[in-house]
Design a protein around this motif. Structure first.
Motif, PDB file in Angstrom:
ATOM      1  N   VAL A 337      18.498  54.069  77.821  1.00  0.00           N
ATOM      2  CA  VAL A 337      19.454  53.695  76.777  1.00  0.00           C
ATOM      3  C   VAL A 337      20.885  53.790  77.310  1.00  0.00           C
ATOM      4  N   MET A 338      21.190  54.846  78.062  1.00  0.00           N
ATOM      5  CA  MET A 338      22.534  55.007  78.613  1.00  0.00           C
ATOM      6  C   MET A 338      22.865  53.900  79.604  1.00  0.00           C
ATOM      7  N   VAL A 344      25.796  53.034  82.579  1.00  0.00           N
ATOM      8  CA  VAL A 344      25.688  54.172  83.495  1.00  0.00           C
ATOM      9  C   VAL A 344      24.265  54.191  84.046  1.00  0.00           C
ATOM     10  N   SER A 345      24.116  53.884  85.321  1.00  0.00           N
ATOM     11  CA  SER A 345      22.803  53.793  85.943  1.00  0.00           C
ATOM     12  C   SER A 345      22.534  55.022  86.803  1.00  0.00           C
ATOM     13  N   LEU A 346      21.362  55.628  86.605  1.00  0.00           N
ATOM     14  CA  LEU A 346      20.921  56.758  87.411  1.00  0.00           C
ATOM     15  C   LEU A 346      19.611  56.421  88.106  1.00  0.00           C
ATOM     16  N   ALA A 347      19.434  55.129  88.452  1.00  0.00           N
ATOM     17  CA  ALA A 347      18.192  54.677  89.054  1.00  0.00           C
ATOM     18  C   ALA A 347      17.978  55.279  90.438  1.00  0.00           C
ATOM     19  N   ASP A 348      19.058  55.641  91.119  1.00  0.00           N
ATOM     20  CA  ASP A 348      18.941  56.225  92.459  1.00  0.00           C
ATOM     21  C   ASP A 348      19.219  57.722  92.455  1.00  0.00           C
ATOM     22  N   GLU A 392      20.772  62.736  67.076  1.00  0.00           N
ATOM     23  CA  GLU A 392      19.607  61.986  67.549  1.00  0.00           C
ATOM     24  C   GLU A 392      20.063  60.633  68.090  1.00  0.00           C
ATOM     25  N   LEU A 393      19.414  60.182  69.155  1.00  0.00           N
ATOM     26  CA  LEU A 393      19.791  58.927  69.796  1.00  0.00           C
ATOM     27  C   LEU A 393      18.699  57.892  69.570  1.00  0.00           C
ATOM     28  N   GLY A 394      19.115  56.690  69.124  1.00  0.00           N
ATOM     29  CA  GLY A 394      18.184  55.585  68.927  1.00  0.00           C
ATOM     30  C   GLY A 394      18.142  54.677  70.132  1.00  0.00           C
ATOM     31  N   ALA A 441      29.377  57.148  66.054  1.00  0.00           N
ATOM     32  CA  ALA A 441      28.321  56.297  65.527  1.00  0.00           C
ATOM     33  C   ALA A 441      27.434  55.722  66.621  1.00  0.00           C
ATOM     34  N   SER A 442      27.876  55.793  67.876  1.00  0.00           N
ATOM     35  CA  SER A 442      27.100  55.226  68.973  1.00  0.00           C
ATOM     36  C   SER A 442      27.242  56.112  70.196  1.00  0.00           C
ATOM     37  N   LEU A 443      26.367  55.871  71.156  1.00  0.00           N
ATOM     38  CA  LEU A 443      26.427  56.635  72.397  1.00  0.00           C
ATOM     39  C   LEU A 443      27.706  56.331  73.161  1.00  0.00           C
ATOM     40  N   GLY A 444      28.152  55.070  73.111  1.00  0.00           N
ATOM     41  CA  GLY A 444      29.396  54.713  73.789  1.00  0.00           C
ATOM     42  C   GLY A 444      30.586  55.500  73.254  1.00  0.00           C
TER      43      GLY A 444
END
Length: 457
Positions: A337-338, A344-348, A392-394, A441-444
């Motif tokens: 979701v992030m 914001v990528s944490l793929a590596d 809580e995060l949707g 209201a949002s994660l951002g």
């Protein structure tokens, strides 16, 4: 003579099968079927909970008596039980070996024996061993009745003679019914012994506490139906290397479920912790990146805990997602979701998350705090010491409200937290002195607030 009926019972779900097979068709687990021999009807004690009389009654015509509660002498235990032991109820207490089950129940028994009739039945220890532990813990033992037996029929005779208010049976796995030919500890013996003790509790109006062993997977040993038969299931958890013990109700017909009680194991036995938030917030003066405090709701009260996260470069292979005290699947989901909504990528990166103090968080109110700690570690920027985060995060990136938001905020203010990031729907209706709320209201929006706080501090 009538032959005993033989069935094969799943130790996990309690489903019965006519013949042995490798997989239980009800729950899908493998190698869980155990042979169960039903004793002939002639040899069984039988009888329903209300006697052998068969009759029906209209619901409106049945009178209800007020619940008779027996306080345990420990406020934390009474909280988990819903106010104390209920006359005629059966409580199953499970936990790891050495967690303190027998110690806690011996302390409860000696306290209650000063004002009520209590019978402590041990099938694993001799009377001398129990007396030695009581002397080591400096417990009064003048009024407590002890017995060492494993035969349920003889225990029933003791209950009939003594007429106690509370009976402790340690443990249900070593009890046996003479009418059954199975070995003690088998599925059939555990099931029959528990059924007989439950019947005794209902017919005599006595509260019975059963001690249960757990398997290496952390589940109660014996058939799954054992958990359905009792009125209250309580698990005592002992985190490795910690002197604190958490007591949580997983089933309670007379109180709230998932209620949490906290104890500390000391030289004098189990001591209750009246303010558990204080012990879980022992933080250093200089806060390192990757640490944030959240307010989780346990049963009927808020609890402040610290969530820590560590983000590091992948050293080879696939990135790891490890969560201790949290749901690892929710961690992986929220990282996606992030990435999708905030870029914001944490793929590596390897991501490790932990709840300090050995607490397990089952609710969704810690979602936002988990990502806040993760981002703090990734950016190598510490969050303010006086900040608390919950929400809580949707999957669409929205921050959803949580239950009892106002009470969570008051609990945080009580412990000196002056700033709070919370869902917009949970913004306080009235200002709380000394606390500034940042509704999002949002994660951002939440990440923008966190970035501004980190830069200003």
């Amino acid at each position: 003579m009538a032959k005993a009926k033989v069935a094969f019972v799943c130790a996990d779900c309690g489903a019965e099968h006519g013949k042995w097979q490798g997989q239980c068709t009800a729950c899908g687990r493998w190698n869980t079927l155990r042979e169960f021999a039903y004793a002939p009807a002639k040899g069984r004690t039988g009888g329903g909970y209300a006697g052998s009389e068969q009759r029906t009654a209209k619901l409106a015509d049945i009178g209800t008596a007020a619940e008779t509660r027996i306080p345990s002498g420990f406020d934390e235990l009474d909280r988990v039980l819903g106010g104390g032991f209920v006359a005629g109820s059966v409580v199953l207490l499970g936990g790891d070996p050495g967690a303190g089950k027998s110690t806690l129940l011996l302390q409860v028994s000696t306290k209650l024996a000063q004002s009520a009739r209590v019978l402590y039945v041990s099938g694993e220890e001799s009377l001398e061993q129990i007396a030695a532990r009581a002397r080591r813990l400096r417990l009064p033992g003048e009024r407590l009745s002890l017995a060492s037996d494993t035969v349920v029929e003889r225990i029933a005779e003791l209950i009939t003679q003594e007429r106690p208010h509370l009976v402790v049976v340690d443990s249900i796995q070593v009890m046996q019914v003479q009418a059954s030919d199975s070995l003690p500890g088998s599925v059939s013996q555990v099931r029959e012994s528990a059924a007989e003790l439950v019947r005794l509790a209902k017919q005599n109006g006595v509260a019975i506490v059963l001690v249960g062993h757990i398997t290496k997977e952390g589940n109660l040993a014996g058939p799954k139906v054992l958990e359905h038969m009792v009125d209250c299931l309580v698990m005592l958890d002992a985190p490795a290397g910690s002197r604190y013990r958490t007591l949580r109700s997983q089933k309670n017909r007379f109180g709230a479920v998932n209620e949490l009680g906290v104890f500390a194991m000391t030289e004098d036995g189990m001591k209750e912790v009246s303010n558990p938030s204080a012990i879980f917030l022992e933080r250093p003066r200089d806060i390192a990146p990757g640490s944030v405090v959240t307010v989780t709701w346990e049963g009927t009260r808020p609890l402040l805990v610290e969530i820590q996260a560590l983000v590091d470069n992948v050293q080879g292979g696939y990135p790891r997602r490890v969560a201790v005290g949290l749901d690892p699947q929710r961690l992986a989901m929220h990282l996606a979701v992030m990435h999708r909504h905030c870029g914001v990528s944490l793929a590596d990166q390897d991501v490790f998350a932990n709840v300090v103090g050995g607490v397990r968080i089952a609710e969704t109110g810690a979602d936002l705090a988990l990502l806040a700690a993760t981002l703090s570690s990734f950016r190598a920027r510490a969050l303010p010491r006086d900040l608390v985060v919950f929400g809580e995060l949707g999957l669409t990136g929205e921050v959803r409200p949580v239950a009892n938001g106002q009470d969570r905020l008051r609990e945080a203010a009580k412990h000196g937290f002056t700033r709070a990031i919370l869902p917009r729907a949970n913004r306080p209706r009235e200002a709380i002195a000394g606390t500034k709320a940042f509704p999002v209201a949002s994660l951002g929006e939440a990440l923008d607030v966190i970035r501004d706080m980190a830069e200003s501090d």
